[in-house]
Design a protein around this motif. Structure first.
Motif, PDB file in Angstrom:
ATOM      1  N   LEU A   1      14.462   7.202   2.051  1.00  0.00           N
ATOM      2  CA  LEU A   1      13.511   8.185   2.574  1.00  0.00           C
ATOM      3  C   LEU A   1      14.024   8.781   3.882  1.00  0.00           C
ATOM      4  CD1 LEU A   1      10.068   6.403   2.018  1.00  0.00           C
ATOM      5  CD2 LEU A   1      11.110   8.188   0.601  1.00  0.00           C
ATOM      6  N   LYS A   2      13.884  10.093   4.007  1.00  0.00           N
ATOM      7  CA  LYS A   2      14.291  10.758   5.232  1.00  0.00           C
ATOM      8  C   LYS A   2      13.165  10.817   6.256  1.00  0.00           C
ATOM      9  CE  LYS A   2      17.737  13.662   2.905  1.00  0.00           C
ATOM     10  NZ  LYS A   2      18.144  15.052   2.579  1.00  0.00           N
ATOM     11  N   SER A   3      11.913  10.727   5.780  1.00  0.00           N
ATOM     12  CA  SER A   3      10.787  10.792   6.710  1.00  0.00           C
ATOM     13  C   SER A   3       9.580  10.090   6.115  1.00  0.00           C
ATOM     14  CB  SER A   3      10.438  12.242   7.047  1.00  0.00           C
ATOM     15  OG  SER A   3      10.216  12.996   5.867  1.00  0.00           O
ATOM     16  N   LEU A   4       8.762   9.501   6.989  1.00  0.00           N
ATOM     17  CA  LEU A   4       7.588   8.741   6.567  1.00  0.00           C
ATOM     18  C   LEU A   4       6.475   8.932   7.583  1.00  0.00           C
ATOM     19  CD1 LEU A   4       6.225   6.479   4.781  1.00  0.00           C
ATOM     20  CD2 LEU A   4       7.204   4.842   6.417  1.00  0.00           C
ATOM     21  N   VAL A   5       5.262   9.241   7.084  1.00  0.00           N
ATOM     22  CA  VAL A   5       4.081   9.384   7.919  1.00  0.00           C
ATOM     23  C   VAL A   5       3.192   8.151   7.741  1.00  0.00           C
ATOM     24  CG1 VAL A   5       1.976  10.715   8.314  1.00  0.00           C
ATOM     25  CG2 VAL A   5       4.114  11.902   7.779  1.00  0.00           C
ATOM     26  N   ILE A   6       2.676   7.609   8.831  1.00  0.00           N
ATOM     27  CA  ILE A   6       1.730   6.503   8.773  1.00  0.00           C
ATOM     28  C   ILE A   6       0.335   7.077   9.002  1.00  0.00           C
ATOM     29  CG2 ILE A   6       1.096   4.238   9.658  1.00  0.00           C
ATOM     30  CD1 ILE A   6       3.900   4.390   8.409  1.00  0.00           C
ATOM     31  N   ALA A   7      -0.501   7.008   7.984  1.00  0.00           N
ATOM     32  CA  ALA A   7      -1.827   7.622   8.043  1.00  0.00           C
ATOM     33  C   ALA A   7      -2.911   6.572   8.227  1.00  0.00           C
ATOM     34  CB  ALA A   7      -2.091   8.421   6.762  1.00  0.00           C
ATOM     35  N   GLY A   8      -4.083   7.041   8.608  1.00  0.00           N
ATOM     36  CA  GLY A   8      -5.239   6.171   8.710  1.00  0.00           C
ATOM     37  C   GLY A   8      -5.924   6.023   7.363  1.00  0.00           C
ATOM     38  N   ASP A   9      -7.211   5.816   7.395  1.00  0.00           N
ATOM     39  CA  ASP A   9      -7.985   5.643   6.160  1.00  0.00           C
ATOM     40  C   ASP A   9      -7.990   6.934   5.365  1.00  0.00           C
ATOM     41  OD1 ASP A   9      -9.743   4.959   4.178  1.00  0.00           O
ATOM     42  OD2 ASP A   9     -11.515   4.946   5.463  1.00  0.00           O
ATOM     43  N   CYS A  10      -7.532   6.860   4.121  1.00  0.00           N
ATOM     44  CA  CYS A  10      -7.523   8.030   3.246  1.00  0.00           C
ATOM     45  C   CYS A  10      -8.453   7.851   2.046  1.00  0.00           C
ATOM     46  CB  CYS A  10      -6.108   8.337   2.765  1.00  0.00           C
ATOM     47  SG  CYS A  10      -5.059   9.081   4.050  1.00  0.00           S
ATOM     48  N   GLY A  11      -9.264   6.808   2.071  1.00  0.00           N
ATOM     49  CA  GLY A  11     -10.266   6.666   1.027  1.00  0.00           C
ATOM     50  C   GLY A  11      -9.907   5.768  -0.130  1.00  0.00           C
ATOM     51  N   TYR A  12      -8.893   4.905   0.040  1.00  0.00           N
ATOM     52  CA  TYR A  12      -8.556   3.974  -1.038  1.00  0.00           C
ATOM     53  C   TYR A  12      -9.285   2.650  -0.816  1.00  0.00           C
ATOM     54  CZ  TYR A  12      -6.044   1.732  -4.807  1.00  0.00           C
ATOM     55  OH  TYR A  12      -5.751   1.097  -6.003  1.00  0.00           O
ATOM     56  N   GLY A  13      -9.983   2.173  -1.841  1.00  0.00           N
ATOM     57  CA  GLY A  13     -10.704   0.911  -1.754  1.00  0.00           C
ATOM     58  C   GLY A  13     -10.054  -0.159  -2.600  1.00  0.00           C
ATOM     59  N   TRP A  14      -9.403  -1.120  -1.945  1.00  0.00           N
ATOM     60  CA  TRP A  14      -8.749  -2.219  -2.654  1.00  0.00           C
ATOM     61  C   TRP A  14      -9.763  -3.332  -2.861  1.00  0.00           C
ATOM     62  CZ3 TRP A  14      -5.327  -6.456  -0.171  1.00  0.00           C
ATOM     63  CH2 TRP A  14      -4.761  -7.251  -1.175  1.00  0.00           C
ATOM     64  N   GLN A  15      -9.959  -3.702  -4.114  1.00  0.00           N
ATOM     65  CA  GLN A  15     -10.914  -4.746  -4.453  1.00  0.00           C
ATOM     66  C   GLN A  15     -10.145  -5.996  -4.902  1.00  0.00           C
ATOM     67  OE1 GLN A  15     -14.184  -3.753  -3.959  1.00  0.00           O
ATOM     68  NE2 GLN A  15     -13.244  -1.804  -3.372  1.00  0.00           N
ATOM     69  N   VAL A  16     -10.296  -7.095  -4.187  1.00  0.00           N
ATOM     70  CA  VAL A  16      -9.614  -8.340  -4.551  1.00  0.00           C
ATOM     71  C   VAL A  16     -10.536  -9.156  -5.442  1.00  0.00           C
ATOM     72  CG1 VAL A  16      -8.628 -10.493  -3.691  1.00  0.00           C
ATOM     73  CG2 VAL A  16      -8.239  -8.363  -2.452  1.00  0.00           C
ATOM     74  N   ARG A  17     -10.073  -9.447  -6.654  1.00  0.00           N
ATOM     75  CA  ARG A  17     -10.856 -10.221  -7.616  1.00  0.00           C
ATOM     76  C   ARG A  17     -10.304 -11.633  -7.676  1.00  0.00           C
ATOM     77  NH1 ARG A  17     -14.365  -5.910  -8.038  1.00  0.00           N
ATOM     78  NH2 ARG A  17     -13.194  -4.030  -8.579  1.00  0.00           N
ATOM     79  N   SER A  18     -11.155 -12.627  -7.678  1.00  0.00           N
ATOM     80  CA  SER A  18     -10.706 -14.022  -7.711  1.00  0.00           C
ATOM     81  C   SER A  18      -9.980 -14.342  -9.005  1.00  0.00           C
ATOM     82  CB  SER A  18     -11.898 -14.968  -7.532  1.00  0.00           C
ATOM     83  OG  SER A  18     -12.841 -14.801  -8.583  1.00  0.00           O
ATOM     84  N   ARG A  19     -10.261 -13.568 -10.067  1.00  0.00           N
ATOM     85  CA  ARG A  19      -9.600 -13.813 -11.341  1.00  0.00           C
ATOM     86  C   ARG A  19      -8.450 -12.853 -11.590  1.00  0.00           C
ATOM     87  NH1 ARG A  19     -14.312 -13.178 -15.488  1.00  0.00           N
ATOM     88  NH2 ARG A  19     -14.859 -11.546 -14.003  1.00  0.00           N
ATOM     89  N   GLY A  20      -8.076 -12.092 -10.561  1.00  0.00           N
ATOM     90  CA  GLY A  20      -7.038 -11.091 -10.719  1.00  0.00           C
ATOM     91  C   GLY A  20      -5.670 -11.707 -10.941  1.00  0.00           C
ATOM     92  N   ALA A  21      -4.733 -10.835 -11.350  1.00  0.00           N
ATOM     93  CA  ALA A  21      -3.384 -11.302 -11.675  1.00  0.00           C
ATOM     94  C   ALA A  21      -2.701 -11.921 -10.471  1.00  0.00           C
ATOM     95  CB  ALA A  21      -2.551 -10.133 -12.214  1.00  0.00           C
ATOM     96  N   MET A  22      -2.893 -11.322  -9.275  1.00  0.00           N
ATOM     97  CA  MET A  22      -2.218 -11.839  -8.098  1.00  0.00           C
ATOM     98  C   MET A  22      -2.682 -13.250  -7.786  1.00  0.00           C
ATOM     99  SD  MET A  22      -1.690 -10.139  -4.348  1.00  0.00           S
ATOM    100  CE  MET A  22      -3.397 -10.187  -3.856  1.00  0.00           C
ATOM    101  N   THR A  23      -3.986 -13.503  -7.830  1.00  0.00           N
ATOM    102  CA  THR A  23      -4.502 -14.840  -7.547  1.00  0.00           C
ATOM    103  C   THR A  23      -4.032 -15.837  -8.588  1.00  0.00           C
ATOM    104  OG1 THR A  23      -6.458 -13.880  -6.524  1.00  0.00           O
ATOM    105  CG2 THR A  23      -6.586 -16.190  -7.185  1.00  0.00           C
TER     106      THR A  23
END
Length: 290
Positions: free
Chosen positions: A207-229
Motif C-alpha cells: 500500500l502506498k497510503s492508508l487513512v485511519i478513520a473513526g467510527d464508520c458504522g460497522y457493528g462487530w457482534q461476538v457470538r460465544s458459539r462463533g467460529a473464532m471462539t
C-alpha cells in the motif's frame, strides 16, 4: 465509484437476514455483494438465494466447505468494484457505512475504520492519521503482526503489551481497499485463526497510503458459539505452528516478531507440558513428524 462487498457465509442462518437487511439499507447504491456460501448446512444458502432473487446487487456463490479464507478468496476473485470492503454475515452495519468509508478513503489506497464491539465503540489511537510509503507497513505491522523482542518488558506494565504497542483487532471488515492496490494479495488458506492479521500484514507491504478513520458504522457482534471462539478452544496449538511458518515467510529474520516467537514457545511449554513440542516449535518443525 463502485464497491464490491465480500461476505463469507457458514451456518449463520440465525443472524444472516439481519446482516443482509442492514447492507441492503445503504444510503448509496453503487455496491455489489459477493456472498460465498461455504457449504452451510443450516439453511444459510437458501436465505442467500432468497435475497439474491429479490436484490440484484447480491450475488451468491455456493461451494463445499473450505474455510473462511478460501471463501473470501473466491469473493475477491469475483469482485469487480473499484474498491473492496468486507463484511461478516452475523454483523450489522449502519445505513451510511459504505458512504462513510468512501468519504474517508478519498485518494488513499485504503482506509482502516473504527467499529463498535457489541455496541461499544472501539477506535484506533491515531484516528485521523494518514500514512504513506513504508510508514504504512510500519503502522500495520505494529498493530497486527507480532511483538518485537524489545516489546516483551511492556507485558509488566498496566494493560500489557497490547495497550503499549497499540495492538488492534485485525478484522478485515475494518478495511476498504482499492482493488488495484490489493493486487494479488489473498488470504492464507492454511491458517485456522489470525488469517485476517496475516492478510493485513502482507497487504500493508504494497500500500502506498492508508487513512485511519473513526467510527464508520460497522457493528462487530461476538457470538460465544462463533467460529473464532470454537476454533480458539480446539485448534490453538496447531495454529501456533502454522502462524509461525507464515510469519517466517513474511519476515524470515524475525526482525518484528522475535518477542512473539519467544512467548509462543514458552506458552506451548507451559500449557502442553511438552519439551518435544517446545523444541519442535523453536526448530521450525511441524507439530508431528516432518
Amino acid at each position: 465509484m463502485t464497491i464490491s462487498v465480500v461476505i463469507p457465509v457458514f451456518n449463520v442462518a440465525e443472524y444472516l437476514r439481519t446482516a443482509l437487511d442492514s447492507l441492503c439499507a445503504q444510503t448509496i447504491s453503487e455496491w455489489t455483494a459477493i456472498c460465498v456460501d461455504d457449504g452451510s448446512t443450516d439453511g444459510s444458502g437458501a436465505i442467500l438465494d432468497d435475497y439474491a432473487a429479490r436484490e440484484p446487487r447480491i450475488r451468491v456463490v455456493h461451494q463445499s466447505n473450505s474455510g473462511v479464507s478460501a471463501a473470501r478468496n473466491v469473493g475477491l476473485e469475483q469482485a469487480t468494484g473499484d474498491v473492496i470492503a468486507f463484511m461478516d454475515p452475523d454483523d450489522v452495519v449502519a445505513s451510511d457505512w459504505l458512504a462513510r468509508m468512501l468519504a474517508e478513503l478519498k485518494d488513499a489506497d485504503a482506509v482502516l475504520c473504527g467499529y463498535a464491539l457489541n455496541g461499544v465503540p472501539v477506535l484506533s489511537h491515531d484516528v485521523g492519521a494518514v500514512y504513506a510509503g513504508d510508514d504504512v507497513r510500519r503502522r500495520c505491522w505494529q498493530a497486527f503482526f507480532g511483538y518485537r523482542l524489545r516489546d516483551v518488558p511492556k507485558m509488566l506494565l498496566p494493560g500489557g503489551m497490547w495497550k503499549w504497542c497499540h495492538r488492534e483487532m485485525a478484522g478485515v471488515w475494518r478495511l476498504m481497499v482499492r482493488r488495484k492496490a490489493l493486487g494479488g494479495v489473498r488470504f492464507d488458506t492454511r491458517l485456522l485463526l489470525y488469517e485476517d492479521a496475516m492478510f493485513m500484514t502482507k497487504l500493508s507491504q504494497g500500500l502506498k497510503s492508508l487513512v485511519i478513520a473513526g467510527d464508520c458504522g460497522y457493528g462487530w457482534q461476538v457470538r460465544s458459539r462463533g467460529a473464532m471462539t470454537r476454533q480458539r478452544n480446539e485448534r490453538m496449538l496447531a495454529n501456533k505452528f502454522l502462524v509461525r511458518d507464515v510469519r517466517r515467510e513474511i519476515d524470515p529474520n524475525l526482525t518484528h516478531w522475535r518477542g512473539t516467537f519467544l512467548l509462543s514457545a514458552l506458552e506451548i511449554l507451559w500449557e502442553c507440558r511438552s519439551v518435544r513440542l517446545f523444541t519442535r516449535y523453536l526448530r521450525g518443525q511441524p507439530t508431528n513428524g516432518g
